[in-house]
Design a protein around this motif. Structure first.
Motif, PDB file in Angstrom:
ATOM      1  N   PHE A  69       0.849  -1.188   0.000  1.00  0.00           N
ATOM      2  CA  PHE A  69       0.000   0.000   0.000  1.00  0.00           C
ATOM      3  C   PHE A  69       0.886   1.241   0.000  1.00  0.00           C
ATOM      4  N   PRO A  70       0.356   2.383  -0.437  1.00  0.00           N
ATOM      5  CA  PRO A  70       1.146   3.616  -0.397  1.00  0.00           C
ATOM      6  C   PRO A  70       1.638   3.918   1.010  1.00  0.00           C
ATOM      7  N   GLN A  71       2.825   4.508   1.096  1.00  0.00           N
ATOM      8  CA  GLN A  71       3.342   4.888   2.402  1.00  0.00           C
ATOM      9  C   GLN A  71       2.411   5.898   3.065  1.00  0.00           C
ATOM     10  N   GLY A  72       2.229   5.739   4.352  1.00  0.00           N
ATOM     11  CA  GLY A  72       1.352   6.653   5.076  1.00  0.00           C
ATOM     12  C   GLY A  72       0.879   6.038   6.367  1.00  0.00           C
ATOM     13  N   ILE A  73       0.011   6.758   7.051  1.00  0.00           N
ATOM     14  CA  ILE A  73      -0.497   6.337   8.355  1.00  0.00           C
ATOM     15  C   ILE A  73      -1.831   5.625   8.199  1.00  0.00           C
ATOM     16  N   LEU A  74      -1.945   4.465   8.822  1.00  0.00           N
ATOM     17  CA  LEU A  74      -3.225   3.751   8.860  1.00  0.00           C
ATOM     18  C   LEU A  74      -4.052   4.202  10.059  1.00  0.00           C
ATOM     19  N   GLN A 111      -7.788  -0.235  -2.466  1.00  0.00           N
ATOM     20  CA  GLN A 111      -6.900  -0.383  -3.612  1.00  0.00           C
ATOM     21  C   GLN A 111      -7.660  -0.778  -4.883  1.00  0.00           C
ATOM     22  N   PRO A 112      -7.045  -0.539  -6.062  1.00  0.00           N
ATOM     23  CA  PRO A 112      -7.673  -1.001  -7.314  1.00  0.00           C
ATOM     24  C   PRO A 112      -7.900  -2.511  -7.353  1.00  0.00           C
ATOM     25  N   ASP A 113      -7.068  -3.283  -6.628  1.00  0.00           N
ATOM     26  CA  ASP A 113      -7.259  -4.737  -6.607  1.00  0.00           C
ATOM     27  C   ASP A 113      -8.334  -5.161  -5.608  1.00  0.00           C
ATOM     28  N   GLY A 114      -8.983  -4.186  -4.982  1.00  0.00           N
ATOM     29  CA  GLY A 114     -10.078  -4.480  -4.066  1.00  0.00           C
ATOM     30  C   GLY A 114      -9.676  -4.613  -2.615  1.00  0.00           C
ATOM     31  N   TYR A 152     -12.013   7.513   4.547  1.00  0.00           N
ATOM     32  CA  TYR A 152     -12.041   6.503   3.482  1.00  0.00           C
ATOM     33  C   TYR A 152     -11.517   7.123   2.199  1.00  0.00           C
ATOM     34  N   LEU A 153     -10.453   6.523   1.651  1.00  0.00           N
ATOM     35  CA  LEU A 153      -9.863   6.987   0.402  1.00  0.00           C
ATOM     36  C   LEU A 153     -10.035   5.898  -0.641  1.00  0.00           C
ATOM     37  N   ASP A 154     -10.861   6.178  -1.654  1.00  0.00           N
ATOM     38  CA  ASP A 154     -11.195   5.198  -2.680  1.00  0.00           C
ATOM     39  C   ASP A 154     -10.242   5.340  -3.860  1.00  0.00           C
ATOM     40  N   LEU A 155      -9.354   4.349  -4.002  1.00  0.00           N
ATOM     41  CA  LEU A 155      -8.417   4.301  -5.135  1.00  0.00           C
ATOM     42  C   LEU A 155      -8.776   3.176  -6.089  1.00  0.00           C
ATOM     43  N   SER A 156      -9.980   2.642  -5.956  1.00  0.00           N
ATOM     44  CA  SER A 156     -10.348   1.427  -6.685  1.00  0.00           C
ATOM     45  C   SER A 156     -10.714   1.673  -8.140  1.00  0.00           C
ATOM     46  N   PRO A 158      -9.211   3.504 -11.157  1.00  0.00           N
ATOM     47  CA  PRO A 158      -8.127   4.278 -11.783  1.00  0.00           C
ATOM     48  C   PRO A 158      -8.682   5.225 -12.851  1.00  0.00           C
ATOM     49  N   GLY A 159      -8.121   6.414 -12.880  1.00  0.00           N
ATOM     50  CA  GLY A 159      -8.533   7.390 -13.880  1.00  0.00           C
ATOM     51  C   GLY A 159      -9.630   8.319 -13.419  1.00  0.00           C
ATOM     52  N   THR A 160     -10.273   7.988 -12.314  1.00  0.00           N
ATOM     53  CA  THR A 160     -11.353   8.844 -11.821  1.00  0.00           C
ATOM     54  C   THR A 160     -10.884   9.745 -10.683  1.00  0.00           C
ATOM     55  N   GLY A 161      -9.630   9.569 -10.261  1.00  0.00           N
ATOM     56  CA  GLY A 161      -9.127  10.362  -9.139  1.00  0.00           C
ATOM     57  C   GLY A 161      -9.564   9.760  -7.814  1.00  0.00           C
TER      58      GLY A 161
END
Length: 229
Positions: A69-74, A111-114, A152-156, A158-161
């Motif tokens: 996952f991207p570096q950062g705080i959970l 994540q994009p992979d769910g 909640y950050l939705d990265l699922s 791609p292309g929609t931001g």
């Protein structure tokens, strides 16, 4: 007289050094223990051991995102307080009168992979290994849990931001009785967070497994909202 004065000074500095050493040791033990149990980086800013009250207080804990996952705080946890039964030290079962966890923020990445970063922690792996016979057992009479907010950050898609949404989890000093393992604390937090965010459908069956393993806590609810503040 100088000899007595020097001896008193030495005793004083030994006492200070022992106190600092215990605080440092407590901080490192929690940091290493959480990192091992969760399978990700953990930072604990400080610890204070109070033997007179049989209490240790940890402050400003940060749990990092797991690998992949991207570096950062959970999660940001300003305070964990543990009141332990000093008579159980050295025994096979370490008993805590209460453990209080105050989490100010939990950041969920989709994540994009769910996958969700929270459920990628090691403690949520579905494993059926029995506990080692010589392993230290833990018993917590009361777990007092506060969860302030989740992001909640939705990265699922791609292309929609990325899309970010903030949830008020609304948990203030909820009490769970008779917690049997330290890992149960993480599972209870995961359950309460995802349920209150409405993300149970993204758990891939993990929440169902938690409910089965910790059913006593949820059905019927083995918790209460205490009258004290």
């Amino acid at each position: 007289m100088k000899t007595i004065s020097g001896l008193l000074k030495m005793v004083f500095w030994i006492f200070v050094g022992a106190l600092v050493f215990h605080n440092f040791t407590a901080r490192m033990l929690l940091q290493a223990g959480l990192a091992y149990k969760l399978g990700t980086g953990v930072e604990v800013d400080s610890a204070r051991v109070d033997f007179l009250r049989s209490r240790v207080i940890f402050q400003d804990i940060e749990i990092k995102n797991p690998e992949g996952f991207p570096q950062g705080i959970l999660a940001r946890i300003p305070k964990i307080s543990m009141d332990f039964d000093i008579a159980s030290l050295g025994a096979k079962t370490l008993r805590f009168k209460s453990v209080e966890v105050e989490a100010s923020e939990i950041r969920i990445l989709h994540q994009p992979d769910g996958r969700l970063n929270l459920l990628a922690l090691k403690v949520f792996e579905n494993k059926s290994r029995p506990q080692e016979s010589g392993a230290m057992k833990v018993y917590i009479s009361n777990l007092v849990l506060t969860l302030d907010k989740a992001v909640y950050l939705d990265l699922s898609r791609p292309g929609t931001g990325s899309r970010e949404k903030v949830f008020d989890l609304g948990m203030r000093r909820m009490v769970y009785w008779n917690v049997r393992k330290l890992g149960d604390i993480a599972e209870i937090i995961g359950w309460e967070t995802l349920k209150r965010m409405g993300l149970s459908s993204l758990s891939g069956g993990v929440l169902d497994r938690i409910r089965e393993e910790l059913g006593d806590f949820f059905d019927p609810p083995k918790l209460l909202r205490p009258a004290f503040s």
